[in-house]
Design a protein around this motif. Sequence first.
Motif, mmCIF file in Angstrom:
data_model
loop_
_atom_site.group_PDB
_atom_site.id
_atom_site.type_symbol
_atom_site.label_atom_id
_atom_site.label_comp_id
_atom_site.label_asym_id
_atom_site.label_seq_id
_atom_site.Cartn_x
_atom_site.Cartn_y
_atom_site.Cartn_z
ATOM 1 N N ILE A 144 0.852 -1.184 0.000
ATOM 2 C CA ILE A 144 0.000 0.000 0.000
ATOM 3 C C ILE A 144 0.890 1.237 0.000
ATOM 4 C CG2 ILE A 144 -1.710 1.331 1.310
ATOM 5 C CD1 ILE A 144 -2.492 -1.359 2.666
ATOM 6 N N VAL A 145 0.602 2.191 -0.883
ATOM 7 C CA VAL A 145 1.224 3.512 -0.787
ATOM 8 C C VAL A 145 0.197 4.459 -0.184
ATOM 9 C CG1 VAL A 145 1.932 5.541 -2.117
ATOM 10 C CG2 VAL A 145 3.002 3.329 -2.555
ATOM 11 N N PHE A 146 0.600 5.111 0.896
ATOM 12 C CA PHE A 146 -0.251 6.053 1.602
ATOM 13 C C PHE A 146 0.273 7.463 1.376
ATOM 14 C CE2 PHE A 146 -1.159 8.181 5.840
ATOM 15 C CZ PHE A 146 -2.486 8.479 5.527
ATOM 16 N N LEU A 147 -0.593 8.324 0.827
ATOM 17 C CA LEU A 147 -0.252 9.722 0.559
ATOM 18 C C LEU A 147 -1.212 10.616 1.328
ATOM 19 C CD1 LEU A 147 0.042 9.496 -3.345
ATOM 20 C CD2 LEU A 147 1.900 9.249 -1.680
ATOM 21 N N THR A 148 -0.691 11.662 1.939
ATOM 22 C CA THR A 148 -1.570 12.567 2.678
ATOM 23 C C THR A 148 -0.975 13.967 2.716
ATOM 24 O OG1 THR A 148 -2.805 12.842 4.753
ATOM 25 C CG2 THR A 148 -0.542 12.039 4.933
ATOM 26 N N GLU B 15 4.161 18.575 -12.848
ATOM 27 C CA GLU B 15 2.972 17.732 -12.701
ATOM 28 C C GLU B 15 3.242 16.524 -11.803
ATOM 29 O OE1 GLU B 15 1.295 16.816 -16.521
ATOM 30 O OE2 GLU B 15 0.529 18.852 -16.765
ATOM 31 N N ASN B 16 4.048 16.736 -10.787
ATOM 32 C CA ASN B 16 4.347 15.727 -9.763
ATOM 33 C C ASN B 16 4.987 14.458 -10.330
ATOM 34 O OD1 ASN B 16 3.850 16.388 -6.958
ATOM 35 N ND2 ASN B 16 1.752 16.835 -7.583
ATOM 36 N N ARG B 17 5.798 14.611 -11.349
ATOM 37 C CA ARG B 17 6.437 13.444 -11.964
ATOM 38 C C ARG B 17 7.391 12.741 -11.005
ATOM 39 N NH1 ARG B 17 7.735 16.029 -17.952
ATOM 40 N NH2 ARG B 17 5.555 16.117 -18.661
ATOM 41 N N GLU B 18 8.106 13.514 -10.186
ATOM 42 C CA GLU B 18 9.021 12.899 -9.225
ATOM 43 C C GLU B 18 8.244 12.050 -8.227
ATOM 44 O OE1 GLU B 18 12.091 14.187 -5.637
ATOM 45 O OE2 GLU B 18 11.448 15.700 -7.092
ATOM 46 N N LEU B 19 7.142 12.580 -7.734
ATOM 47 C CA LEU B 19 6.321 11.840 -6.781
ATOM 48 C C LEU B 19 5.790 10.557 -7.424
ATOM 49 C CD1 LEU B 19 3.620 13.433 -4.460
ATOM 50 C CD2 LEU B 19 3.275 11.223 -5.537
ATOM 51 N N LYS C 129 5.856 4.606 -8.097
ATOM 52 C CA LYS C 129 6.036 3.454 -8.989
ATOM 53 C C LYS C 129 7.090 2.492 -8.444
ATOM 54 C CE LYS C 129 7.358 2.341 -13.765
ATOM 55 N NZ LYS C 129 7.785 2.928 -15.075
ATOM 56 N N LYS C 130 8.167 3.024 -7.865
ATOM 57 C CA LYS C 130 9.231 2.182 -7.339
ATOM 58 C C LYS C 130 8.786 1.370 -6.130
ATOM 59 C CE LYS C 130 13.021 5.029 -9.086
ATOM 60 N NZ LYS C 130 14.178 5.915 -8.739
ATOM 61 N N CYS C 131 7.714 1.808 -5.468
ATOM 62 C CA CYS C 131 7.163 1.038 -4.347
ATOM 63 C C CYS C 131 6.364 -0.169 -4.829
ATOM 64 C CB CYS C 131 6.259 1.933 -3.487
ATOM 65 S SG CYS C 131 7.122 3.237 -2.590
ATOM 66 N N ARG C 132 6.039 -0.232 -6.104
ATOM 67 C CA ARG C 132 5.258 -1.306 -6.721
ATOM 68 C C ARG C 132 3.975 -1.597 -5.921
ATOM 69 N NH1 ARG C 132 7.502 -6.041 -6.573
ATOM 70 N NH2 ARG C 132 9.011 -5.554 -4.919
ATOM 71 N N PRO C 133 3.141 -0.568 -5.727
ATOM 72 C CA PRO C 133 1.955 -0.757 -4.876
ATOM 73 C C PRO C 133 0.854 -1.550 -5.559
ATOM 74 C CG PRO C 133 1.921 1.432 -5.829
ATOM 75 C CD PRO C 133 3.234 0.821 -6.229
ATOM 76 N N ILE D 47 6.421 9.813 1.372
ATOM 77 C CA ILE D 47 5.573 8.788 0.766
ATOM 78 C C ILE D 47 5.675 7.564 1.673
ATOM 79 C CG2 ILE D 47 5.305 7.204 -1.185
ATOM 80 C CD1 ILE D 47 6.541 9.376 -2.955
ATOM 81 N N SER D 48 4.550 7.078 2.172
ATOM 82 C CA SER D 48 4.561 5.913 3.060
ATOM 83 C C SER D 48 4.307 4.656 2.243
ATOM 84 C CB SER D 48 3.478 6.047 4.141
ATOM 85 O OG SER D 48 3.612 7.260 4.844
ATOM 86 N N CYS D 49 5.256 3.740 2.270
ATOM 87 C CA CYS D 49 5.138 2.471 1.552
ATOM 88 C C CYS D 49 4.971 1.357 2.593
ATOM 89 C CB CYS D 49 6.374 2.233 0.691
ATOM 90 S SG CYS D 49 6.240 0.788 -0.380
ATOM 91 N N ILE D 50 3.791 0.751 2.623
ATOM 92 C CA ILE D 50 3.407 -0.181 3.685
ATOM 93 C C ILE D 50 3.232 -1.577 3.096
ATOM 94 C CG2 ILE D 50 1.655 -0.676 5.429
ATOM 95 C CD1 ILE D 50 0.933 2.437 5.027
ATOM 96 N N THR D 51 3.882 -2.550 3.692
ATOM 97 C CA THR D 51 3.743 -3.930 3.258
ATOM 98 C C THR D 51 3.035 -4.735 4.342
ATOM 99 O OG1 THR D 51 5.793 -3.801 1.965
ATOM 100 C CG2 THR D 51 4.959 -5.997 2.463
#
Length: 300
Positions: A52-56, A66-70, A75-79, A286-290
């Motif tokens: 899960i990627v959590f954005l807030t 246009e937030n390309r870096e974000l 994408k690298k988190c493979r959510p 960016i929170s990447c949750i497994t």
Amino acid sequence: MIPFWIGGFILAAVIFTVVVVLASRRENKKLVVERYEIRSPKIPEAFDDFRIVFLTDLHCSEFGEENRELIEMVKKCRPHMILAGGDMLISKEDKSIEVPLKLMHQLAEKYPVYYADGNHELRLMRNEEIFGVRYKEYIHELKEYGVWHMSNETVILEQEGQFIHLTAVDLEPKFYQRFRIPEMKQEDMEQAVGKAFRDRFQILLAHNPNYFETYAQWGADLVLAGHFHGGMVRIPKINRGVISPQFQLFPKYDAGEFHIGNSTMILSRGLGNHSIKLRLFNKPEISCITLKSRRDKTWH
């Protein structure tokens, strides 16, 4: 004539302010990924390694054009799923909603996206006399893009015939008061979203972290929160946030991972800010949750 020591003090104060402003502007753009692993015997085997990627708290910020870096870092988190925890916009009459809409559109083209409201979205909704129908237009656009907007509801997520629950709660304005923390009871949660289904793993999107005890009592296994922007300024070494948007000094919950019994809260430092654009030792997150399934009885 100003005494020498006063002039020196003023000069030092000016230099200090300039340094803080420049450091904060640089830090506001240093986006990082924070990784979390949640283990529970309630997580079905079909959701083992579910990401899960959590954005807030985007607050209309942009990381690259246009937030390309974000988007590239997501994408690298493979959510398997994106959860947006609210305050992606700014509730001011002169603020555009195009930045969060474009981001949600691009993410929804690649992933399932579920969106819960924060206090800024709810302020738009509750004040049509000021903002007109901007909230309705915003939610309509999100739905057109395929984003599942959640308001005091529960969605059942399915993988290979196994299930977990995702709930989003809209907190009443009194729970966002400044300078004090009103009591929230389990009955308040149940009145808003009903009872938790305790036999299944329960994720709760609740923007304000102050009420983690109540969320845990209600039955949340995993709470995802934001709102506090990491305390704006974090003190190195002890890693504590200084002040919350509700003007709490050194808030109990500032950023990171917290536990009450078998409940876990992941409190993101958020992505942006609004009125006071201050971040020191407090990079946007960016929170990447497994999720990890466990068959034993030990939770933490």
